[in-house]
Design a protein around this motif. Structure first.
Motif, PDB file in Angstrom:
ATOM      1  N   ALA A 181       0.837  -1.205   0.000  1.00  0.00           N
ATOM      2  CA  ALA A 181       0.000   0.000   0.000  1.00  0.00           C
ATOM      3  C   ALA A 181       0.873   1.256   0.000  1.00  0.00           C
ATOM      4  O   ALA A 181       0.571   2.230  -0.698  1.00  0.00           O
ATOM      5  CB  ALA A 181      -0.941  -0.009   1.207  1.00  0.00           C
ATOM      6  N   ALA A 182       1.966   1.232   0.757  1.00  0.00           N
ATOM      7  CA  ALA A 182       2.885   2.374   0.783  1.00  0.00           C
ATOM      8  C   ALA A 182       3.557   2.555  -0.578  1.00  0.00           C
ATOM      9  O   ALA A 182       3.742   3.692  -1.045  1.00  0.00           O
ATOM     10  CB  ALA A 182       3.923   2.194   1.884  1.00  0.00           C
ATOM     11  N   LEU A 183       3.923   1.456  -1.232  1.00  0.00           N
ATOM     12  CA  LEU A 183       4.502   1.538  -2.576  1.00  0.00           C
ATOM     13  C   LEU A 183       3.496   2.125  -3.562  1.00  0.00           C
ATOM     14  O   LEU A 183       3.851   2.951  -4.408  1.00  0.00           O
ATOM     15  CB  LEU A 183       4.947   0.151  -3.057  1.00  0.00           C
ATOM     16  N   ASP A 184       2.246   1.707  -3.454  1.00  0.00           N
ATOM     17  CA  ASP A 184       1.200   2.246  -4.329  1.00  0.00           C
ATOM     18  C   ASP A 184       1.029   3.743  -4.103  1.00  0.00           C
ATOM     19  O   ASP A 184       0.883   4.513  -5.054  1.00  0.00           O
ATOM     20  CB  ASP A 184      -0.125   1.521  -4.099  1.00  0.00           C
ATOM     21  N   ALA A 185       1.059   4.167  -2.837  1.00  0.00           N
ATOM     22  CA  ALA A 185       0.934   5.593  -2.519  1.00  0.00           C
ATOM     23  C   ALA A 185       2.117   6.373  -3.094  1.00  0.00           C
ATOM     24  O   ALA A 185       1.948   7.486  -3.625  1.00  0.00           O
ATOM     25  CB  ALA A 185       0.840   5.797  -1.009  1.00  0.00           C
ATOM     26  N   GLU A 186       3.297   5.799  -3.005  1.00  0.00           N
ATOM     27  CA  GLU A 186       4.480   6.472  -3.541  1.00  0.00           C
ATOM     28  C   GLU A 186       4.401   6.541  -5.065  1.00  0.00           C
ATOM     29  O   GLU A 186       4.766   7.552  -5.673  1.00  0.00           O
ATOM     30  CB  GLU A 186       5.751   5.750  -3.076  1.00  0.00           C
ATOM     31  N   SER A 187       3.889   5.495  -5.697  1.00  0.00           N
ATOM     32  CA  SER A 187       3.694   5.512  -7.156  1.00  0.00           C
ATOM     33  C   SER A 187       2.740   6.634  -7.550  1.00  0.00           C
ATOM     34  O   SER A 187       2.957   7.317  -8.559  1.00  0.00           O
ATOM     35  CB  SER A 187       3.157   4.160  -7.640  1.00  0.00           C
ATOM     36  N   ALA A 188       1.692   6.839  -6.767  1.00  0.00           N
ATOM     37  CA  ALA A 188       0.747   7.922  -7.028  1.00  0.00           C
ATOM     38  C   ALA A 188       1.438   9.276  -6.896  1.00  0.00           C
ATOM     39  O   ALA A 188       1.188  10.197  -7.694  1.00  0.00           O
ATOM     40  CB  ALA A 188      -0.444   7.826  -6.076  1.00  0.00           C
ATOM     41  N   ARG A 189       2.317   9.420  -5.909  1.00  0.00           N
ATOM     42  CA  ARG A 189       3.063  10.673  -5.739  1.00  0.00           C
ATOM     43  C   ARG A 189       3.958  10.943  -6.949  1.00  0.00           C
ATOM     44  O   ARG A 189       4.097  12.081  -7.397  1.00  0.00           O
ATOM     45  CB  ARG A 189       3.901  10.639  -4.459  1.00  0.00           C
ATOM     46  N   PHE A 190       4.589   9.889  -7.492  1.00  0.00           N
ATOM     47  CA  PHE A 190       5.397  10.059  -8.701  1.00  0.00           C
ATOM     48  C   PHE A 190       4.519  10.586  -9.837  1.00  0.00           C
ATOM     49  O   PHE A 190       4.890  11.542 -10.521  1.00  0.00           O
ATOM     50  CB  PHE A 190       6.049   8.731  -9.128  1.00  0.00           C
ATOM     51  N   ARG A 191       3.356   9.955 -10.042  1.00  0.00           N
ATOM     52  CA  ARG A 191       2.453  10.382 -11.114  1.00  0.00           C
ATOM     53  C   ARG A 191       2.026  11.838 -10.937  1.00  0.00           C
ATOM     54  O   ARG A 191       1.997  12.599 -11.905  1.00  0.00           O
ATOM     55  CB  ARG A 191       1.221   9.475 -11.173  1.00  0.00           C
ATOM     56  N   GLU A 192       1.712  12.223  -9.697  1.00  0.00           N
ATOM     57  CA  GLU A 192       1.300  13.606  -9.418  1.00  0.00           C
ATOM     58  C   GLU A 192       2.374  14.605  -9.823  1.00  0.00           C
ATOM     59  O   GLU A 192       2.079  15.743 -10.166  1.00  0.00           O
ATOM     60  CB  GLU A 192       0.993  13.778  -7.927  1.00  0.00           C
ATOM     61  N   ARG A 193       3.611  14.189  -9.760  1.00  0.00           N
ATOM     62  CA  ARG A 193       4.732  15.086 -10.099  1.00  0.00           C
ATOM     63  C   ARG A 193       5.180  14.934 -11.545  1.00  0.00           C
ATOM     64  O   ARG A 193       6.214  15.469 -11.951  1.00  0.00           O
ATOM     65  CB  ARG A 193       5.894  14.841  -9.145  1.00  0.00           C
ATOM     66  N   GLY A 194       4.421  14.148 -12.320  1.00  0.00           N
ATOM     67  CA  GLY A 194       4.742  13.984 -13.731  1.00  0.00           C
ATOM     68  C   GLY A 194       5.945  13.101 -13.994  1.00  0.00           C
ATOM     69  O   GLY A 194       6.623  13.244 -15.010  1.00  0.00           O
TER      70      GLY A 194
END
Length: 118
Positions: free
Chosen positions: A24-37
């Motif tokens: 779940a933490a990895l998924d959240a971090e992946s979302a943060r990457f996407r948010e930053r392009g």
């Protein structure tokens, strides 16, 4: 778009680890990457014979700008040989990539951004 590969130890292979929480933490971090392009991938490894082939496939998938190696691999004394193997595989199969190191799953974006152009 910048490309980042995060390499971490597979939490399902660690006894006593809440693998679902780590995923779940990895998924959240992946979302943060996407948010930053930032286009990010994750390679989860174990300390066995299949690791090298799987990691080489991930490293060869595209021209990564940065490879983040997780703290769980670097900070665990028993995994130092795995850490060395990962660093050398990155050098061979993604020589254009900068190396970055996180302190935990939750700061992989910041680790990568230290090496990405502003």
């Amino acid at each position: 778009m910048s490309c980042v590969l995060v390499v971490g130890y597979d939490p399902k292979a660690l006894p006593g680890t809440d693998a679902e929480a780590v995923i779940a933490a990895l998924d959240a971090e992946s979302a943060r990457f996407r948010e930053r392009g930032i286009d990010a991938g994750v390679a989860l490894v174990t300390f066995d014979a299949a690791t090298e082939e799987a990691l080489v496939a991930s490293l060869s998938e595209r021209a990564w700008d940065v490879v983040v190696i997780g703290g769980g691999i670097r900070k665990t004394e028993q995994l130092v040989p795995l850490f060395e193997r990962i660093v050398n595989l990155v050098r061979r199969h993604a020589p254009q990539a900068d190396l970055a190191f996180n302190s935990g799953v939750g700061d992989s974006v910041e680790a990568a951004e230290r090496w990405l152009p502003a």
